[in-house]
Design a protein around this motif. Structure first.
Motif, PDB file in Angstrom:
ATOM      1  N   GLY A 209       0.775  -1.232   0.000  1.00  0.00           N
ATOM      2  CA  GLY A 209       0.000   0.000   0.000  1.00  0.00           C
ATOM      3  C   GLY A 209       0.804   1.278   0.000  1.00  0.00           C
ATOM      4  O   GLY A 209       0.223   2.371  -0.009  1.00  0.00           O
ATOM      5  N   PHE A 210       2.150   1.204  -0.025  1.00  0.00           N
ATOM      6  CA  PHE A 210       2.990   2.395   0.035  1.00  0.00           C
ATOM      7  C   PHE A 210       3.971   2.401  -1.138  1.00  0.00           C
ATOM      8  O   PHE A 210       4.378   1.354  -1.639  1.00  0.00           O
ATOM      9  CB  PHE A 210       3.773   2.441   1.346  1.00  0.00           C
ATOM     10  N   ASP A 211       4.369   3.617  -1.562  1.00  0.00           N
ATOM     11  CA  ASP A 211       5.370   3.742  -2.622  1.00  0.00           C
ATOM     12  C   ASP A 211       6.728   3.268  -2.110  1.00  0.00           C
ATOM     13  O   ASP A 211       7.152   3.638  -1.008  1.00  0.00           O
ATOM     14  CB  ASP A 211       5.503   5.190  -3.079  1.00  0.00           C
ATOM     15  N   ILE A 212       7.424   2.472  -2.924  1.00  0.00           N
ATOM     16  CA  ILE A 212       8.793   2.078  -2.593  1.00  0.00           C
ATOM     17  C   ILE A 212       9.712   3.247  -2.928  1.00  0.00           C
ATOM     18  O   ILE A 212       9.850   3.626  -4.085  1.00  0.00           O
ATOM     19  CB  ILE A 212       9.213   0.816  -3.361  1.00  0.00           C
ATOM     20  N   LYS A 213      10.348   3.803  -1.898  1.00  0.00           N
ATOM     21  CA  LYS A 213      11.187   4.987  -2.087  1.00  0.00           C
ATOM     22  C   LYS A 213      12.653   4.727  -1.773  1.00  0.00           C
ATOM     23  O   LYS A 213      13.459   5.659  -1.773  1.00  0.00           O
ATOM     24  CB  LYS A 213      10.666   6.140  -1.227  1.00  0.00           C
TER      25      LYS A 213
ATOM     26  N   THR B  36      18.282   1.104   5.299  1.00  0.00           N
ATOM     27  CA  THR B  36      18.663   2.389   4.730  1.00  0.00           C
ATOM     28  C   THR B  36      18.680   3.529   5.726  1.00  0.00           C
ATOM     29  O   THR B  36      19.149   4.610   5.407  1.00  0.00           O
ATOM     30  CB  THR B  36      17.693   2.782   3.593  1.00  0.00           C
ATOM     31  N   GLY B  37      18.147   3.313   6.920  1.00  0.00           N
ATOM     32  CA  GLY B  37      18.087   4.382   7.902  1.00  0.00           C
ATOM     33  C   GLY B  37      16.829   5.206   7.808  1.00  0.00           C
ATOM     34  O   GLY B  37      16.347   5.754   8.787  1.00  0.00           O
ATOM     35  N   VAL B  38      16.268   5.345   6.606  1.00  0.00           N
ATOM     36  CA  VAL B  38      14.994   6.020   6.397  1.00  0.00           C
ATOM     37  C   VAL B  38      14.165   5.159   5.461  1.00  0.00           C
ATOM     38  O   VAL B  38      14.678   4.328   4.729  1.00  0.00           O
ATOM     39  CB  VAL B  38      15.178   7.433   5.796  1.00  0.00           C
ATOM     40  N   GLY B  39      12.863   5.371   5.479  1.00  0.00           N
ATOM     41  CA  GLY B  39      12.009   4.611   4.575  1.00  0.00           C
ATOM     42  C   GLY B  39      10.629   4.448   5.159  1.00  0.00           C
ATOM     43  O   GLY B  39      10.326   4.929   6.249  1.00  0.00           O
ATOM     44  N   ASN B  40       9.757   3.761   4.423  1.00  0.00           N
ATOM     45  CA  ASN B  40       8.391   3.554   4.881  1.00  0.00           C
ATOM     46  C   ASN B  40       8.111   2.069   4.995  1.00  0.00           C
ATOM     47  O   ASN B  40       9.017   1.242   5.036  1.00  0.00           O
ATOM     48  CB  ASN B  40       7.406   4.253   3.945  1.00  0.00           C
TER      49      ASN B  40
END
Length: 699
Positions: free
Chosen positions: A111-115, A154-158
């Motif tokens: 349900g979320f964009d892979i960034k 990555t340290g950041v992400g969803n």
């Protein structure tokens, strides 16, 4: 496809080594030959480990890893002629490919964009979640997809996941291939791949990959061409150290492109329907991209088997576009477009990434454990330019044409002097670590953390930007061996994602935060030839940017909202028999907003992906296969444009005429299904039935 349970996984898996065997003859001459043979094979074994080992680097097999991971192998890529990353991602479990226009694509999971994307475990978050232009897949050995929260990686992400592209590196043989493909819509493709030893012992080797492709399209007016080149060299510096370096270059050009998808929604709330080939483009539109990457990787293994590895990556990309946009139709009788505009844009991106990691084993409470820790820093610069047009000499863009219209409806605008609209510097500093604690022979626990400092400086169309964000994200997981062939796991991860969208005052929204849980069971069957995975996942993320309207300056602004995603994933992969390889994946997903109402209706609640290849026992030189995907019904955000459930099926057959020559035929969408490529931003119709034939010569 040969199924392997020991391979490098970008999330947590360390590639397994290969044993060395020597042959004996007699006395002095044979002793000398054996010494040379042992040295050569030792070096070869080291090279076999010079692949992506992931951001955590902890030693675990796929069936032990406490997270959902899928790998699209080079065999699958070849079988189904997945020449672009879009094609590869369409085969990945739990991934939806949202192609809202011809030259920009979003990949979504849960349900979320892979960034977050990586190359060999190193990479920058992709802030907008967009992939621009063609991405060639031939330069990669495999593509790894890690689903779920990726802060540990990555340290950041969803809560979506991470895509890791594993580069092709020199092999243990002097070998190569050249292939020619001809296909529908005037497709012409020439590709070559060659690996060779640079020294007699094999201590240094190189690999080069090249592609030239040109094609028209089933879409009116669209033509694409691209060239790709990759070179990687690796070598043994000392008995304990290795170095690898390489670079890749891609130049892609598209004419007759879309800016936005088809205008399928009428003002009265009904849906339009057109021929599959229909496009809202004009014949002067273009979208060209250029991508350059280079890297250096140095690894040293100490006598106590602790390893230190440092990597430097450089990335550069440029894009240039001239675009024509339409949206909305007044009614089905007139088919008149309600909005249209033109634009021309330039973009320049550059990044430097440095990563230093060490890992090894330690003893505690009579058990052997693993530890990994490191630091990384990435600095990137993003420049954006607008090329305004002279409105006094190009008045045609105030018209509302009847759709579909001819591709030469309007002349190309007279573009004025370029204007710089944004110049942003982003720095991401990470300190990270993780440990694998072996509690006993059946249970191990993974504990990890990421401490980051994230800064953005410069300016954009909203004014100056100067903000800094810091966060520490924990990760905790455990795997328990129920039987020798069955493992249960549970994992928890924090979610932290800096925002790339603006509020009403055109300031960046506050970071999005949340939590991600996953539990599952992984089992091996048929003497470890088949792996099954079953996972339950749940993620809640606050302050996700959603479009809220237009501010007083006429710019789109966003507000934060809460979303919760829950679901189930089932995956089966492996060799059912000596002659049959298969994959099967099912995903169920439910997405709710802060009020508990269903949202993101463009994401299918149910999806299935599958592939099957069969080598004829009586004719082992012939392989045939089927693959495809099915998804349940979807609709766009307003509920006007709807897409029923549909099934896409692809087929291939490969005949190995000899050891050196093979012919392969592929047919995609064999049932000629009509479908829309995306409903998140309303896309266009996907490709009808099409095919290709490839001839490959190996040497």
């Amino acid at each position: 496809m040969k199924f392997k349970l020991h391979f490098a996984l970008s999330s947590l898996v360390l590639a397994m080594g290969f044993p060395a065997y020597g042959q004996e003859s007699s006395q002095e001459e044979n002793i000398k030959k054996n010494d040379e043979k042992i040295e050569s094979i030792s070096i070869v074994g080291v090279r076999q480990n010079r692949v992506s080992k992931g951001a955590t680097g902890l030693t675990m097999e796929l069936n032990e890893t406490p997270q959902s991971i899928s790998v699209i192998s080079s065999e699958q890529i070849e079988n189904f002629a997945a020449n672009s990353i879009n094609d590869v991602m369409k085969m990945a479990t739990g991934i939806t490919v949202e192609q809202g226009e011809t030259n920009r694509t979003r990949y979504t999971a849960r349900g979320f964009d892979i960034k977050s994307t990586q190359i060999d475990g190193i990479g920058l978050p992709n802030d907008w979640g967009l992939v621009t232009g063609v991405m060639e897949s031939y330069g990669y050995e495999e593509v790894e997809v890690i689903r779920g929260a990726n802060g540990q990686l990555t340290g950041v992400g969803n809560a979506a996941g991470t895509i890791n592209y594993v580069r092709k590196r020199p092999t243990n043989e002097n070998e190569g291939e050249v292939a020619l493909t001809l296909g529908s819509d005037a497709l012409k493709r020439l590709q070559a791949d060659y690996s060779l030893f640079l020294t007699e012992s094999g201590s240094w080797a190189a690999r080069a990959v090249a592609v030239l492709e040109d094609s028209e399209s089933y879409l009116d007016g669209l033509e694409d061409d691209h060239a790709y080149l990759s070179v990687v060299v690796d070598g043994q510096v000392t008995d304990n150290s290795t170095i690898t370096f390489g670079a890749s270059y891609q130049d892609a050009n598209s004419d007759g492109v879309m800016w936005g998808g088809l205008p399928l929604a009428y003002a009265d709330g009904t849906q339009g329907d057109y021929d599959v080939s229909t496009s809202p483009t004009q014949d002067w539109t273009i979208w060209d991209t250029e991508n350059i990457s280079a890297f250096v990787e140095y690894s040293y293994i100490f006598d106590n088997d602790w390893e230190i590895k440092t990597t430097y990556n450089r990335q550069e990309s440029d894009s240039y576009s001239k675009l024509f946009y339409v949206a909305g139709l007044d009614n089905s009788e007139s088919n008149r477009v309600t909005r249209n505009s033109v634009g021309s844009y330039d973009g320049e991106f550059s990044a430097n990434l440095f990563d230093l990691t060490t890992k090894g084993q330690y003893e505690l409470f009579n058990q052997t454990h693993e530890l990994m820790f490191g630091t990384s820093i990435s600095k990137s610069n993003d420049l954006s330019f607008n090329n305004p047009y002279d409105k006094t000499t190009t008045p045609a863009y105030g018209i509302n044409p009847v759709f579909p219209y001819p591709l030469d409806l309007t002349p190309e605008p007279i573009w004025q002097e370029q204007v710089e609209t944004a110049n942003l510097d982003v720095t991401l500093l990470r300190i990270f670590g993780s440990t694998k604690l072996n509690i006993n022979d059946d249970l191990f626990v993974i504990a990890g953390f990421n401490a980051i400092d994230y800064t953005r400086e410069g300016y954009n169309s909203g004014g100056s930007v100067d903000n800094e964000e810091s966060e520490i994200s924990p990760y905790l997981a455990a795997t328990y061996s129920i039987t020798e062939d069955m493992n249960a796991y549970i994992s928890y991860s924090d979610i932290y994602e800096p925002q790339d969208r603006y509020d009403y005052n055109f300031q960046y929204l506050d970071p999005s935060k949340g939590v991600n849980y996953e539990i599952g069971i992984k089992s091996q069957w048929l003497d470890d030839a088949v792996l099954t995975s079953f996972a339950l996942f749940s993620a809640k993320q606050d302050n996700i940017a959603v479009r809220a309207g237009i501010n007083d300056l006429g710019k789109t602004y966003y507000e934060g909202t809460t979303m919760k995603s829950e679901g189930v994933e089932l995956e089966v992969i492996g060799s059912l028999t000596e002659n049959i390889n298969a994959t099967f994946a099912y995903t169920y997903m439910d997405i709710e907003d802060a009020e508990g109402e269903n949202t993101s209706a463009w994401e299918p609640k149910n999806s299935v992906k599958f592939s099957l290849d069969y080598t004829l026992p009586t004719m082992p030189e012939l392989m045939v296969g089927l693959g495809g995907r099915w998804q349940s019904k979807t609709e766009n955000a307003t509920g006007v444009v709807k897409q029923g459930s549909y099934l896409l099926v692809n087929a291939f057959a490969r005949w190995n005429v000899s050891k050196s020559f093979a012919i392969q035929a592929n047919i995609d969408n064999i049932t000629d299904e009509k479908y829309i490529t995306s409903l998140k931003n309303v896309g266009f119709y996907g490709a009808p039935i099409n095919g290709s034939v490839k001839a490959t010569y190996s040497f």
